[in-house]
Design an enzyme around this catalytic site. Structure first.
Site, PDB file in Angstrom:
ATOM      1  N   GLU A   1      34.874  39.939  49.779  1.00 32.22           N
ATOM      2  CA  GLU A   1      36.117  39.203  49.964  1.00 32.22           C
ATOM      3  C   GLU A   1      36.946  40.049  50.928  1.00 32.22           C
ATOM      4  OE1 GLU A   1      39.073  37.696  46.701  1.00 32.22           O
ATOM      5  OE2 GLU A   1      37.185  38.332  45.794  1.00 32.22           O
TER       6      GLU A   1
ATOM      7  N   ARG B   1      26.527  48.239  38.914  1.00 33.39           N
ATOM      8  CA  ARG B   1      27.398  48.690  39.992  1.00 33.39           C
ATOM      9  C   ARG B   1      27.420  50.208  40.013  1.00 33.39           C
ATOM     10  NH1 ARG B   1      31.701  45.658  40.104  1.00 33.39           N
ATOM     11  NH2 ARG B   1      33.052  47.021  41.263  1.00 33.39           N
TER      12      ARG B   1
ATOM     13  N   LYS C   1      39.747  48.456  43.895  1.00 28.12           N
ATOM     14  CA  LYS C   1      40.573  48.251  45.088  1.00 28.12           C
ATOM     15  C   LYS C   1      42.057  48.386  44.758  1.00 28.12           C
ATOM     16  CE  LYS C   1      37.637  44.910  47.461  1.00 28.12           C
ATOM     17  NZ  LYS C   1      37.367  43.476  47.518  1.00 28.12           N
TER      18      LYS C   1
HETATM   19  P1  ATP Z   1      37.305  42.878  43.737  1.00 28.68           P
HETATM   20  O1  ATP Z   1      37.926  43.995  42.957  1.00 28.68           O
HETATM   21  O2  ATP Z   1      38.212  42.291  44.762  1.00 28.68           O
HETATM   22  O3  ATP Z   1      36.494  41.883  42.977  1.00 28.68           O
HETATM   23  P2  ATP Z   1      34.794  43.927  44.638  1.00 28.68           P
HETATM   24  O4  ATP Z   1      34.732  45.407  44.661  1.00 28.68           O
HETATM   25  O5  ATP Z   1      33.986  43.160  43.697  1.00 28.68           O
HETATM   26  O6  ATP Z   1      36.289  43.643  44.609  1.00 28.68           O
HETATM   27  P3  ATP Z   1      33.820  42.265  46.788  1.00 28.68           P
HETATM   28  O7  ATP Z   1      34.435  42.163  48.114  1.00 28.68           O
HETATM   29  O8  ATP Z   1      33.797  41.072  45.954  1.00 28.68           O
HETATM   30  O9  ATP Z   1      34.545  43.456  46.091  1.00 28.68           O
HETATM   31  O10 ATP Z   1      32.379  42.916  46.862  1.00 28.68           O
HETATM   32  C1  ATP Z   1      31.404  42.644  47.820  1.00 28.68           C
HETATM   33  C2  ATP Z   1      30.059  43.009  47.287  1.00 28.68           C
HETATM   34  O11 ATP Z   1      30.009  44.391  46.962  1.00 28.68           O
HETATM   35  C3  ATP Z   1      29.720  42.248  46.025  1.00 28.68           C
HETATM   36  O12 ATP Z   1      28.432  41.699  46.184  1.00 28.68           O
HETATM   37  C4  ATP Z   1      29.762  43.276  44.951  1.00 28.68           C
HETATM   38  O13 ATP Z   1      28.803  43.007  43.981  1.00 28.68           O
HETATM   39  C5  ATP Z   1      29.459  44.571  45.679  1.00 28.68           C
HETATM   40  N1  ATP Z   1      30.106  45.697  45.009  1.00 28.68           N
HETATM   41  C6  ATP Z   1      31.412  45.896  44.807  1.00 28.68           C
HETATM   42  N2  ATP Z   1      31.644  47.029  44.131  1.00 28.68           N
HETATM   43  C7  ATP Z   1      30.436  47.594  43.895  1.00 28.68           C
HETATM   44  C8  ATP Z   1      29.990  48.787  43.245  1.00 28.68           C
HETATM   45  N3  ATP Z   1      30.839  49.647  42.661  1.00 28.68           N
HETATM   46  N4  ATP Z   1      28.654  49.038  43.214  1.00 28.68           N
HETATM   47  C9  ATP Z   1      27.795  48.206  43.796  1.00 28.68           C
HETATM   48  N5  ATP Z   1      28.133  47.066  44.417  1.00 28.68           N
HETATM   49  C10 ATP Z   1      29.450  46.751  44.477  1.00 28.68           C
HETATM   50 MG    MG Z   2      34.502  40.785  43.743  1.00 33.26          MG
END
Ligand code: ATP
Ligand code: MG
Length: 601
Positions: free
Chosen positions: A58, A293, A303
């Site tokens: 996002e 994750r 974030k």
């Molecule tokens: P939000 O807090 O806004 O939901 P988010 O960290 O999930 O943020 P996104 O922009 O939705 O951010 O993430 C993009 C991709 O990165 C998604 O496919 C998510 O699964 C992956 N991702 C985010 N954080 C992690 C993490 N700590 N480890 C592995 N993959 C991650």
């Molecule tokens: Mg997300």
């Protein structure tokens, strides 16, 4: 370093992909060259990509080390299996999305070493370009009796959802006619209702043991301007409805997400099965797979919390070298290769384990050790005066010295610098009262000579005394050099010493002397391994010493480095010229990490 590359460690995702490739699960898909519905894709040739994955952030913030894991995973699997990874902005939420984030995300992915060009086309997509299809699909679901407009208040909806032990209760609007639902949904679209007045819900099962299947909302009213579609829409799809559709329109085969989405998988499949049954989406459909994750000790990856650190000026912006953002890691000196190596080493698994921060640092060392040129730097300079210099070598003599650019790669040549009567040494390499086993410089006592060391690449010297200021701080160390002991000469081994210390000449740089440099010694931002675990206030465990700035002296070869160049400072660790503040004549280095993990555990 030409050791053959070790085979990539296998993991459950690789096993799934290999199984699908062997079975030809996706071999018959068609791809028309761009995302689209069943009719569109059906008009294309067989898909040249053996698999399709995607990285779908996002655009609402800067990417962090967790995203790096996801990027390496998705782009890496596509690369390894003859596939394509799509770069997709999941911009279905009209709020909080900004061009600044879009640009920084694209930059981060490319810097990490990946791209979205494949088979002659760019695979950079925006989910908001699918709003028309998502709307059409919603009407199709309504017409098939799979969706209804619910006018319960949000409170009623929550109360009627039930909980783990209690089944939900059907909404009084659940059985309205298709015509009534269509009319209401179009009124929603046409802006005739206020935010929150009603939602479109999937009609699944209010008694499902999986609460996510208790008629989840799929469209909501939100009178908001979208960065791409402007004011064209005042209804927006929910993420859980939009995401499977985005995947299907793009012919994604393996949709990888983090474990929190495991309970959403049945709804992901429900949406796609219904729309495929209705002829809108092509089969075979994408499948969702979940992995754990990344949780990294001493690091926060939320974030919202990272933004708080920036807003409250705990750090100096998103690219502060202490930040776990990709821009921060980059400025700190991490290489794309070290982050790829890290991602490979931690692998993927279906659990919530924590990875030790030391694993990230070790990946950096393993990447840089064979690459980084060496250099001498004195981080806490103390003046050394060689009293017998003039008698031993002649007044004003400058002794040229050299050292290999890399100790195990002689073909990379040598660094040139010089020693003169005065030099800089590390303050910690001298002790007035040496502790037991100290093999560096200390003054002579009544019955014992002063400490002897070798100045690396130079002479053996013996301490003869020191000077202090009024506060007792040592201002100068005095020593005599032992003639004929220079490194690389036949006499070098005539005198054995236990200590070897780094130094930089105190004469002008034109005569091979050192150059003053600002060195930023970064350390962990938090003192707790899990700073925000269990809802703890992460700001309570900020490390007060996460940044220490010192005025160092560095050998001449380091002073002429361009920004973003990495070095190993002998005995000290890995350093990079700061990509923002470093300039010719005003060198600024960041410490990336020490030579080895010095913290006990
Ligand atoms: P939000 O807090 O806004 O939901 P988010 O960290 O999930 O943020 P996104 O922009 O939705 O951010 O993430 C993009 C991709 O990165 C998604 O496919 C998510 O699964 C992956 N991702 C985010 N954080 C992690 C993490 N700590 N480890 C592995 N993959 C991650
Ligand atoms: Mg997300």
């Amino acid at each position: 370093m030409s050791a053959p590359e070790a085979p990539k460690p296998s993991n459950f995702l690789r096993a799934i992909i290999e199984r699908d490739l062997a079975a030809g699960t996706y071999a018959q898909r068609h791809w028309a060259g761009s995302p689209g519905d069943a009719a569109h894709q059906g008009s294309g040739a067989l898909d040249p990509a053996r698999i399709r994955t995607r990285f779908p952030p996002e655009p609402n913030g800067y990417l962090h080390v967790g995203h790096a894991k996801s990027i390496c995973l998705n782009f890496g699997l596509a690369r390894d299996y003859g596939g394509v990874c799509h770069m997709r902005f999941d911009d279905t939420n009209p709020e909080k999305e900004e061009q600044e984030y879009v640009d920084s995300i694209l930059d981060a992915v490319q810097w990490l070493g990946f791209g979205w060009e494949a088979n002659g086309t760019s695979h950079l997509y925006y989910a908001s370009n699918y709003f028309d299809f998502m709307y059409r699909a919603a009407e199709a679901l309504i017409e098939a009796g799979h969706a209804y407009v619910d006018e319960q208040t949000p409170e009623e909806m929550r109360a009627n959802r039930g909980d783990f032990g209690t089944p939900g209760t059907d909404s009084p609007y659940r059985n309205r006619s298709v015509e009534e639902n269509l009319r209401r949904f179009r009124e929603m679209r046409d802006g005739q209702h206020a935010d929150g007045a009603m939602v479109l819900r999937a009609r699944i099962d209010m008694a499902s043991p999986n609460i996510n299947l208790r008629d989840p909302a799929i469209y909501r009213i939100k009178h908001a301007t979208h960065h791409n579609t402007g004011d064209r829409w005042c209804i927006y799809p929910m993420y859980t409805y939009a995401h499977p559709i985005e995947d299907a329109l793009e012919n994604i085969t393996h949709s990888l997400c983090t474990l929190e989405f495991e309970d959403q998988r049945p709804f992901y499949d429900w949406v796609l099965e219904r729309l495929a049954d209705l002829g809108l989406l092509a089969r075979p459909l994408p499948k969702q797979y979940e992995f754990g994750r990344l949780n990294l000790t001493y690091v926060i990856t939320s974030k919202r919390k990272l933004k708080a650190l920036v807003d409250e000026q705990v750090v100096n912006g998103w690219d502060d070298p202490r930040m776990p953002t990709i821009v921060g890691l980059r400025r700190r000196g991490y290489t794309p290769e070290s982050l790829q190596l890290f991602a490979e080493r931690i692998g993927v698994a279906k659990d919530y384990s924590w990875i030790d921060y030391a694993t990230l640092e070790q990946s950096l060392r393993d990447d840089l050790d064979p690459k980084a040129p060496r250099g001498l730097a004195v981080l806490d300079p103390l003046k050394l005066v060689l009293e017998n210099w003039d008698e031993a070598l002649g007044a004003g003599h400058i002794e040229p010295c050299s050292a290999p650019v890399h100790p195990s790669q002689p073909e990379r040549g040598r660094r040139e610098f010089a020693l003169a009567r005065e030099a800089w040494i590390e303050r910690e390499d001298f002790a007035i009262d040496p502790p037991k086993g100290y093999h560096r410089l200390y003054p002579p006592k009544a019955d014992a000579a002063g400490g002897r060391v070798r100045l690396k690449y130079g002479y053996v010297i013996e301490c003869t005394g020191y000077e202090q200021d009024a506060e007792g701080r040592v201002t100068q160390v005095r020593a005599r050099l032992l003639p004929d002991t220079k490194s690389g000469t036949p006499g070098a081994d005539s005198v054995k010493v236990k200590g070897v210390i780094g130094w930089v000449g105190a004469q002008p740089v034109e005569q091979g002397g050192g150059v003053a440099a600002e060195v930023r010694l970064y350390d962990r931002l938090f003192t707790e391994a899990q700073p925000d675990a269990g809802g703890r206030d992460f700001k309570a465990s900020l490390n007060p010493d996460s940044l220490r700035v010192v005025q160092a002296m560095v050998e001449p070869s380091l002073a002429t480095a361009a920004p973003d160049q990495r070095f190993q400072f002998e005995r000290h660790g890995y350093f990079v010229t700061d990509r923002v503040d470093h300039a010719a004549g005003r060198p600024v280095f960041n410490r990336i990490t020490g030579l080895k993990d010095s913290r006990g555990r």
